[in-house]
Write a protein that holds these residues in place. Structure first.
Motif, PDB file in Angstrom:
ATOM      1  N   ASN A 209      -0.305   5.841  -6.913  1.00 54.15           N
ATOM      2  CA  ASN A 209      -1.511   5.021  -7.063  1.00 54.15           C
ATOM      3  C   ASN A 209      -2.377   5.148  -5.807  1.00 54.15           C
ATOM      4  O   ASN A 209      -2.505   4.220  -5.007  1.00 54.15           O
ATOM      5  CB  ASN A 209      -1.147   3.548  -7.296  1.00 54.15           C
ATOM      6  N   GLU A 210      -2.983   6.320  -5.641  1.00 57.26           N
ATOM      7  CA  GLU A 210      -3.738   6.577  -4.415  1.00 57.26           C
ATOM      8  C   GLU A 210      -4.984   5.710  -4.312  1.00 57.26           C
ATOM      9  O   GLU A 210      -5.414   5.363  -3.215  1.00 57.26           O
ATOM     10  CB  GLU A 210      -4.095   8.061  -4.319  1.00 57.26           C
TER      11      GLU A 210
ATOM     12  N   ALA B  83       0.829  -1.202   0.000  1.00 58.21           N
ATOM     13  CA  ALA B  83       0.000   0.000   0.000  1.00 58.21           C
ATOM     14  C   ALA B  83       0.866   1.256   0.000  1.00 58.21           C
ATOM     15  O   ALA B  83       0.609   2.215  -0.746  1.00 58.21           O
ATOM     16  CB  ALA B  83      -0.920   0.000   1.223  1.00 58.21           C
ATOM     17  N   LEU B  84       1.911   1.255   0.817  1.00 62.33           N
ATOM     18  CA  LEU B  84       2.806   2.412   0.889  1.00 62.33           C
ATOM     19  C   LEU B  84       3.581   2.598  -0.417  1.00 62.33           C
ATOM     20  O   LEU B  84       3.828   3.736  -0.846  1.00 62.33           O
ATOM     21  CB  LEU B  84       3.776   2.255   2.063  1.00 62.33           C
ATOM     22  N   ALA B  85       3.965   1.477  -1.052  1.00 65.14           N
ATOM     23  CA  ALA B  85       4.671   1.561  -2.335  1.00 65.14           C
ATOM     24  C   ALA B  85       3.762   2.159  -3.403  1.00 65.14           C
ATOM     25  O   ALA B  85       4.185   2.999  -4.211  1.00 65.14           O
ATOM     26  CB  ALA B  85       5.166   0.182  -2.761  1.00 65.14           C
ATOM     27  N   ASN B  86       2.494   1.753  -3.407  1.00 62.45           N
ATOM     28  CA  ASN B  86       1.539   2.329  -4.350  1.00 62.45           C
ATOM     29  C   ASN B  86       1.345   3.817  -4.099  1.00 62.45           C
ATOM     30  O   ASN B  86       1.220   4.614  -5.040  1.00 62.45           O
ATOM     31  CB  ASN B  86       0.191   1.599  -4.254  1.00 62.45           C
ATOM     32  N   LEU B  87       1.344   4.184  -2.840  1.00 64.78           N
ATOM     33  CA  LEU B  87       1.218   5.600  -2.491  1.00 64.78           C
ATOM     34  C   LEU B  87       2.413   6.391  -3.011  1.00 64.78           C
ATOM     35  O   LEU B  87       2.270   7.513  -3.525  1.00 64.78           O
ATOM     36  CB  LEU B  87       1.102   5.754  -0.970  1.00 64.78           C
ATOM     37  N   LYS B  88       3.591   5.784  -2.897  1.00 60.71           N
ATOM     38  CA  LYS B  88       4.823   6.460  -3.334  1.00 60.71           C
ATOM     39  C   LYS B  88       4.820   6.755  -4.825  1.00 60.71           C
ATOM     40  O   LYS B  88       5.373   7.767  -5.266  1.00 60.71           O
ATOM     41  CB  LYS B  88       6.038   5.590  -2.982  1.00 60.71           C
TER      42      LYS B  88
ATOM     43  N   ILE C 132      -4.036  12.196   3.441  1.00 64.05           N
ATOM     44  CA  ILE C 132      -4.522  12.258   2.063  1.00 64.05           C
ATOM     45  C   ILE C 132      -5.971  12.748   2.022  1.00 64.05           C
ATOM     46  O   ILE C 132      -6.349  13.556   1.169  1.00 64.05           O
ATOM     47  CB  ILE C 132      -4.413  10.878   1.380  1.00 64.05           C
ATOM     48  N   VAL C 133      -6.782  12.258   2.962  1.00 61.17           N
ATOM     49  CA  VAL C 133      -8.175  12.696   3.039  1.00 61.17           C
ATOM     50  C   VAL C 133      -8.249  14.203   3.250  1.00 61.17           C
ATOM     51  O   VAL C 133      -9.019  14.906   2.568  1.00 61.17           O
ATOM     52  CB  VAL C 133      -8.923  11.958   4.167  1.00 61.17           C
ATOM     53  N   GLN C 134      -7.432  14.697   4.167  1.00 62.10           N
ATOM     54  CA  GLN C 134      -7.420  16.134   4.445  1.00 62.10           C
ATOM     55  C   GLN C 134      -6.960  16.926   3.216  1.00 62.10           C
ATOM     56  O   GLN C 134      -7.495  17.993   2.925  1.00 62.10           O
ATOM     57  CB  GLN C 134      -6.506  16.435   5.648  1.00 62.10           C
ATOM     58  N   ARG C 135      -5.972  16.393   2.506  1.00 58.52           N
ATOM     59  CA  ARG C 135      -5.471  17.087   1.319  1.00 58.52           C
ATOM     60  C   ARG C 135      -6.554  17.163   0.258  1.00 58.52           C
ATOM     61  O   ARG C 135      -6.722  18.194  -0.413  1.00 58.52           O
ATOM     62  CB  ARG C 135      -4.229  16.369   0.785  1.00 58.52           C
TER      63      ARG C 135
ATOM     64  N   LYS D 108      -5.296   2.554  -5.209  1.00 56.20           N
ATOM     65  CA  LYS D 108      -4.882   1.264  -4.648  1.00 56.20           C
ATOM     66  C   LYS D 108      -4.535   1.406  -3.175  1.00 56.20           C
ATOM     67  O   LYS D 108      -4.793   0.503  -2.371  1.00 56.20           O
ATOM     68  CB  LYS D 108      -3.704   0.696  -5.437  1.00 56.20           C
ATOM     69  N   PHE D 109      -3.937   2.546  -2.836  1.00 51.82           N
ATOM     70  CA  PHE D 109      -3.612   2.789  -1.430  1.00 51.82           C
ATOM     71  C   PHE D 109      -4.892   2.862  -0.600  1.00 51.82           C
ATOM     72  O   PHE D 109      -4.993   2.249   0.470  1.00 51.82           O
ATOM     73  CB  PHE D 109      -2.815   4.081  -1.274  1.00 51.82           C
ATOM     74  N   PHE D 110      -5.884   3.631  -1.079  1.00 51.90           N
ATOM     75  CA  PHE D 110      -7.152   3.757  -0.367  1.00 51.90           C
ATOM     76  C   PHE D 110      -7.845   2.411  -0.227  1.00 51.90           C
ATOM     77  O   PHE D 110      -8.438   2.105   0.812  1.00 51.90           O
ATOM     78  CB  PHE D 110      -8.072   4.735  -1.094  1.00 51.90           C
ATOM     79  N   SER D 111      -7.789   1.603  -1.279  1.00 52.19           N
ATOM     80  CA  SER D 111      -8.415   0.285  -1.241  1.00 52.19           C
ATOM     81  C   SER D 111      -7.794  -0.579  -0.142  1.00 52.19           C
ATOM     82  O   SER D 111      -8.506  -1.237   0.633  1.00 52.19           O
ATOM     83  CB  SER D 111      -8.245  -0.403  -2.599  1.00 52.19           C
TER      84      SER D 111
END
Length: 237
Positions: A199-200, A191-196, A230-233, A202-205
């Motif tokens: 791929n937000e 999940a963190l790699a996708n975020l990097k 991320i939600v706040q952003r 996939k991260f959210f999923s």
């Protein structure tokens, strides 16, 4: 009449004596059985302790063999020894420079794993990641267990250069080893790699899965901090 009474008394005495003897026999046998059970339990305990010691010694031997392989490789490299050139069947391209030089050195699978794991333990993640990845390409038929895939994934992630490798390793682990002790950790790192790499979705999923299934885990505590940011952003946008 008198004879009958005497016979009855005699029979009672005989029965009593016989009963006492029988009880004594039972007590003796019980004591013997208890002693045997105690002996068996003690032997079982000693057997378990010996098996543990054997397992411990095997682990230590494996660690020494790995260290020996690593030192042999390092010595070979430091002496500038270059065996006959061997054209690699697959030549991965590295942005940070090829630290493996598989087309120069005759790396055996054992040597490559020794270096990959040693560099991982030293937190030299770029070199470790390259050795793990080249191993996968050069020896695809070799078994790659869940620990191999997890370390390869973490090394790739921590290198800061190979998030795609990390995702590939973690995806394979999650698919092939659903009962692994590294299963949940792999989902976190993936999940963190996708975020990097942006791929937000996939991260959210993945974060939603953790929020619903693994809310009381250390992994969720790590993910949730990124999730909230991320939600706040997105709310600001």
């Amino acid at each position: 009449m008198y004879k009958a009474i005497k016979l009855t008394v005699f029979a009672t005495l005989v029965t009593s004596v016989t009963s006492c003897g029988f009880m004594n026999h039972i007590e003796e046998r019980s004591a013997q059985i208890n002693h045997q059970e105690d002996t068996i339990l003690q032997l079982s305990k000693e057997k378990r302790e010996l098996k543990y010691e054997i397992s411990k010694l095997k682990t230590e031997i494996a660690a020494l063999e790995t260290k020996n392989q690593y030192l042999s490789v390092q010595l070979k490299e430091s002496m500038g020894e270059k065996p006959a050139r061997k054209i690699a069947s697959v030549a991965p391209v590295y942005d940070t420079g090829d630290m493996v030089k598989f087309d120069v050195y005759k790396w055996t699978p054992e040597q490559m794993l020794a270096v990959a794991k040693k560099e991982f333990s030293l937190k030299n993640f770029e070199k470790s990641a390259q050795f793990f990845d080249t191993y996968k390409h050069q020896f695809p038929t070799k078994k790659m267990d869940d620990q191999f895939l997890f370390q390869a994934g973490v090394a790739a992630f921590e290198s800061g250069n190979h998030y795609d490798w990390a995702i590939t390793n973690f995806e394979k682990l999650v698919e092939a080893y659903p009962t692994s002790e590294f299963y949940r950790g792999s989902k976190l790192w993936m999940a963190l790699a996708n975020l990097k790499i942006g791929n937000e979705d996939k991260f959210f999923s993945a974060a939603e899965e953790f929020r619903k299934k693994y809310r009381n885990t250390p992994e969720w505590k790590i993910l949730s901090s990124h999730y909230e940011k991320i939600v706040q952003r997105h709310k600001k946008n």
